[in-house]
Each structure stands twice: as structure tokens, then as C-alpha cells.
Design an enzyme around this catalytic site. Sequence first.
Site, PDB file in Angstrom:
ATOM      1  N   HIS A 252      13.847 -12.518  41.760  1.00 19.70           N
ATOM      2  CA  HIS A 252      14.523 -13.687  42.311  1.00 19.70           C
ATOM      3  C   HIS A 252      13.496 -14.827  42.332  1.00 19.70           C
ATOM      4  O   HIS A 252      12.290 -14.575  42.441  1.00 19.70           O
ATOM      5  CB  HIS A 252      14.958 -13.335  43.746  1.00 19.70           C
ATOM      6  CG  HIS A 252      15.731 -14.399  44.445  1.00 19.70           C
ATOM      7  ND1 HIS A 252      15.126 -15.458  45.080  1.00 19.70           N
ATOM      8  CD2 HIS A 252      17.059 -14.560  44.627  1.00 19.70           C
ATOM      9  CE1 HIS A 252      16.053 -16.227  45.623  1.00 19.70           C
ATOM     10  NE2 HIS A 252      17.239 -15.711  45.360  1.00 19.70           N
TER      11      HIS A 252
ATOM     12  N   ASP B  82       9.723  -6.925  47.614  1.00 20.22           N
ATOM     13  CA  ASP B  82      10.813  -7.802  48.048  1.00 20.22           C
ATOM     14  C   ASP B  82      12.014  -6.896  48.323  1.00 20.22           C
ATOM     15  O   ASP B  82      12.665  -6.413  47.397  1.00 20.22           O
ATOM     16  CB  ASP B  82      11.105  -8.813  46.932  1.00 20.22           C
ATOM     17  CG  ASP B  82      12.381  -9.611  47.201  1.00 20.22           C
ATOM     18  OD1 ASP B  82      13.086  -9.322  48.188  1.00 20.22           O
ATOM     19  OD2 ASP B  82      12.672 -10.520  46.397  1.00 20.22           O
TER      20      ASP B  82
ATOM     21  N   GLN C 291      17.358  -7.049  48.884  1.00 22.26           N
ATOM     22  CA  GLN C 291      18.611  -6.374  48.508  1.00 22.26           C
ATOM     23  C   GLN C 291      18.604  -4.886  48.841  1.00 22.26           C
ATOM     24  O   GLN C 291      19.556  -4.179  48.508  1.00 22.26           O
ATOM     25  CB  GLN C 291      18.892  -6.559  47.001  1.00 22.26           C
ATOM     26  CG  GLN C 291      19.131  -7.988  46.578  1.00 22.26           C
ATOM     27  CD  GLN C 291      20.402  -8.596  47.198  1.00 22.26           C
ATOM     28  OE1 GLN C 291      21.256  -7.890  47.749  1.00 22.26           O
ATOM     29  NE2 GLN C 291      20.519  -9.907  47.124  1.00 22.26           N
TER      30      GLN C 291
ATOM     31  N   LYS D 294      21.156 -10.652  55.189  1.00 25.85           N
ATOM     32  CA  LYS D 294      21.684  -9.761  54.142  1.00 25.85           C
ATOM     33  C   LYS D 294      21.908  -8.358  54.688  1.00 25.85           C
ATOM     34  O   LYS D 294      22.264  -7.445  53.954  1.00 25.85           O
ATOM     35  CB  LYS D 294      20.721  -9.702  52.963  1.00 25.85           C
ATOM     36  CG  LYS D 294      20.629 -11.011  52.188  1.00 25.85           C
ATOM     37  CD  LYS D 294      19.897 -10.794  50.892  1.00 25.85           C
ATOM     38  CE  LYS D 294      19.373 -12.060  50.278  1.00 25.85           C
ATOM     39  NZ  LYS D 294      20.400 -12.913  49.713  1.00 25.85           N
TER      40      LYS D 294
ATOM     41  N   CYS E 229      19.882 -17.235  41.039  1.00 27.95           N
ATOM     42  CA  CYS E 229      18.463 -17.546  41.344  1.00 27.95           C
ATOM     43  C   CYS E 229      17.516 -16.583  40.629  1.00 27.95           C
ATOM     44  O   CYS E 229      16.491 -16.160  41.192  1.00 27.95           O
ATOM     45  CB  CYS E 229      18.188 -17.532  42.846  1.00 27.95           C
ATOM     46  SG  CYS E 229      19.220 -18.664  43.762  1.00 27.95           S
TER      47      CYS E 229
HETATM   48  N1  C6P Z   1      19.511 -13.621  46.967  1.00 23.85           N
HETATM   49  C1  C6P Z   1      21.764 -13.808  46.098  1.00 23.85           C
HETATM   50  O1  C6P Z   1      22.897 -14.280  46.095  1.00 23.85           O
HETATM   51  P1  C6P Z   1      16.588 -15.541  51.262  1.00 23.85           P
HETATM   52  O2  C6P Z   1      17.397 -16.630  50.643  1.00 23.85           O
HETATM   53  O3  C6P Z   1      15.200 -15.989  51.621  1.00 23.85           O
HETATM   54  O4  C6P Z   1      17.281 -14.854  52.377  1.00 23.85           O
HETATM   55  O5  C6P Z   1      16.430 -14.397  50.134  1.00 23.85           O
HETATM   56  C2  C6P Z   1      15.861 -14.697  48.904  1.00 23.85           C
HETATM   57  C3  C6P Z   1      15.970 -13.524  48.000  1.00 23.85           C
HETATM   58  C4  C6P Z   1      14.833 -12.857  47.621  1.00 23.85           C
HETATM   59  N2  C6P Z   1      14.876 -11.759  46.849  1.00 23.85           N
HETATM   60  C5  C6P Z   1      16.031 -11.257  46.412  1.00 23.85           C
HETATM   61  C6  C6P Z   1      16.020 -10.006  45.585  1.00 23.85           C
HETATM   62  C7  C6P Z   1      17.236 -11.892  46.747  1.00 23.85           C
HETATM   63  O6  C6P Z   1      18.382 -11.383  46.298  1.00 23.85           O
HETATM   64  C8  C6P Z   1      17.214 -13.063  47.538  1.00 23.85           C
HETATM   65  C9  C6P Z   1      18.459 -13.803  47.865  1.00 23.85           C
HETATM   66  C10 C6P Z   1      20.821 -14.209  47.212  1.00 23.85           C
HETATM   67  O7  C6P Z   1      21.390 -13.007  45.263  1.00 23.85           O
HETATM   68  C11 C6P Z   1      20.793 -15.692  47.417  1.00 23.85           C
HETATM   69  S1  C6P Z   1      20.124 -16.553  46.030  1.00 23.85           S
END
Ligand code: C6P
Length: 416
Positions: free
Chosen positions: A130, A207, A210, A233, A373
Site C-alpha cells: 500500500h 504492515d 489487513q 479496519k 492505493c
Molecule cells: N487500505 C483500502 O481500501 P490507514 O489508512 O492508515 O488506516 O491504512 C493504510 C493502509 C496500510 N496498509 C494496508 C495494507 C492498507 O490496506 C491500508 C489501507 C484501505 O485498501 C484504504 S486505502
Amino acid sequence: MMTAVKNASGGMATPWSKARADFPLYTNGRRKIAYLDSAASSLTPEPVLAAMDAYYRECRANVHRGMYAESEDAGARYDGAREKIAAFLRAAADEIVFTRGTTESLNLLAYSLSRKLGPGDEVVISIMEHHANLVPWQQLAKERGFALEFIPLAADLTLDMRAARALITPKTKIVSVTYASNVLGTVVPVRELADLAHAVGAVMIVDAAQAAGHRPIDVRELDCDFLALSGHKMLGPTGIGVLYGKRGRLEALPPFMFGGDMILDVRKEDSLWNEVPYKFEAGTPNIAGAIGLGAAIDYLGKLGLDAVRSHEREITDYALAALAKIPGVTVYGPPSGSDRAGLVSFTIEGVHPHDAATVFDRQGVCVRGGHHCAMPLLRELGLNGTLRASFGVYTAPEDVDALVAAIIKTKAIFNV
Ligand code: C6P
């Protein structure tokens, strides 16, 4: 433990559909929806809302500052949430730093760790990252002169571990990878990567945006040095996240933000940092958010993380089987039988993902369409975007049925 059972119509009648009553978007929402965008943000159950509401009503004060009962109560709830997260990750409470989310956790690490990096050093990530685990390293690489290396995908869309073994060398100072891809659902063998990283003395970052809340996570078993997650999430509120770090690693890391609560002593010429984790929590934190995240962990604990994982896996398999029957639909992800996250990315031949998502919306089907993203990954796959259906504890087979109906309707509208 709750498990899904097939009902007469071939769908899955589960105790999980009962959990739906806990999620106000289903009961109070403006319309009947099939919410299939949990990878972007999960829904929030009543007990999480109640815990945050109780903080605002019963002990609305700042934490770690006031010498009165309300502030102490707020502090106890805030640090109590830290204890819950620590237990959830099998970590110690002082290894849990509250942040705004995965993005902030990863930026904190990138900025703090790369201070010591320069030409000749390498940071290894994967092509599936991401942007939150790619852009900070990319920009800091330009500033500090270290190299950024990408582990590619194998032909079956799993991580190419042969390439990983070749890329992780004594030049590698940091390995930072996603536990589960938000586009493909591919689950990465993070423990194997941690062993490769540690064999060359590199720091291992995971990370877990997910993965957290979707499968049990034991940071000691993963042997990662740092792990990032987002509360929103995993049934928690927005604006709260976590950075886990091994105690020694956190102690060695310089603070990222300066201000109140993160210091022990300040003089005109210099300052002394507070102990971990407070060294990394400058300013008034998201108190209600942390308390809400603690309540989300309680809620997930009652469902059982193993049961959550099997439920999401069954829904995913149900969706994969349903989509495979629709002509013109192509699914992107690891081969059947692989470990995968509860999401399915796909395209409809002849229809742009944005157009399809708009038609779906009119049918009450909420999915994400686009690059998610993860633009370098989409480029690698030769795609301008995908549609993505992603699942949570509240997802029922009828949500997938609604998705299938929406795809068929879209194909009819676009005559494909
Ligand atoms: N993915 C998606 O729709 P934040 O925005 O900081 O809570 O998470 C960022 C992020 C980092 N790593 C991974 C693997 C992610 O999937 C995400 C966020 C969302 O897939 C929003 S773009």
C-alpha cells in the site's frame, strides 16, 4: 466456537448474521445495503460506540495530567485499552504505541529509522505494498541516498520468496512488508521474511492493516521488530491505530514528534524523553478512540479470532465460486487453496471499475473500485484498477448474492 453451516438455498446461515444486529449501519442506516468494503473500513458495533460514549459522559478529562478522579478514570480506561491491545498481539503493554493508524505508524518508523541510513544501505519492501508502506521509504530514499528494493510477485500472485532470498543481503537494513495485500488478498510468509531479515541484521516491519482483527496475531511468533495496524479496519473507530515495537527497538528509536507527555524534563537547551511507549505519544491522544479500540478487541475476543478467520474464509470461497461462474469476470489473487485475506479483486470485461462501482451503488452494493492505493502493483498487473469486495464478521452470503446480481445488471447496462 461459531461456524458457518450451509442452509437449504446453498448459502450459509450463520450465527454471524445475528452479529449484524450489533452494527447500527444495518439497523439505522439510510438504506438496505450489502456492505462489501471492510478492507477500506469496517463497520462499528454498538459496544464500541457505548465505550466511547461512556468516556465522554462519565470521565471526560485528559489523561496522564489531572490529579483528580475523572482524569485518573480516563487514564485508567486509556491505558486499560493499551493492555487489551498488548494481550491481543501477545505483546507487553509498554510495547504498544497509540498512533492515528497504520499510515502514521509506518511514517514514524520510516522517518526515525532512516535517520541512520545512507548510500550503500537498502530497504526491501514488496511490489504489493500500500502507498503507506511505499511512499515514505521512496521519498526518504531520495533524501538520504539509500536504495529501495521491491520483492516481486511469482506468476501465481504470491510473493516470490526466491527473489526475496536473493534481495535480502547484508546491505539490507530494513525489510518492511504487508502481512496481507489489500488488493490481491495474498498472505505473505512474514515469519520467513523476519528470519531472512534477522539473518543479515536487518529490522523487520509488518504492515498488519489487513490482517489485524481478521486472524490471530502473535508478534513473538512472527518475530517482527515492529508491526502497524489501524483500529478502523478491525471494528474500532477511525483515527486510532497502533505501532507495536519490541521494547529494546522502541527504546533505541528516537522520538518522531515532540511536545507534551513525551518528555521527562525540559530545559532551555535540551530535553529528556519519557519512557516507552509515552516517548512516542506527544500531545493529547485520541482517548475515546483508544477506548473504542479496546472495546473492539473485547468484541472480537468474544467471537474468537479463529472463528472470524474461518467465517471470512468461507465467505471468500463462496464469493470466488460465484464470480467464477460469470462470463467476462476475471478475479485477481493467489491460487485456490492458498492462505488469503477476506477480499476478492476482480474486473468486468469492457466496464471501467469506477463505472461498475457506481452502478453497484445504485443497487445498494458498496465496494471499492480503482487502484486501492497500490498503484505500482496495479501497473505490474497491467491494470488501471479493479473492483474489490471485502468482508467482515457481519458479512452474509446474501451480500455476495447481491454483488452477483449487481454485476449481472452492470453487464446488461453496458451490453457486455
Ligand atoms: N487500505 C483500502 O481500501 P490507514 O489508512 O492508515 O488506516 O491504512 C493504510 C493502509 C496500510 N496498509 C494496508 C495494507 C492498507 O490496506 C491500508 C489501507 C484501505 O485498501 C484504504 S486505502
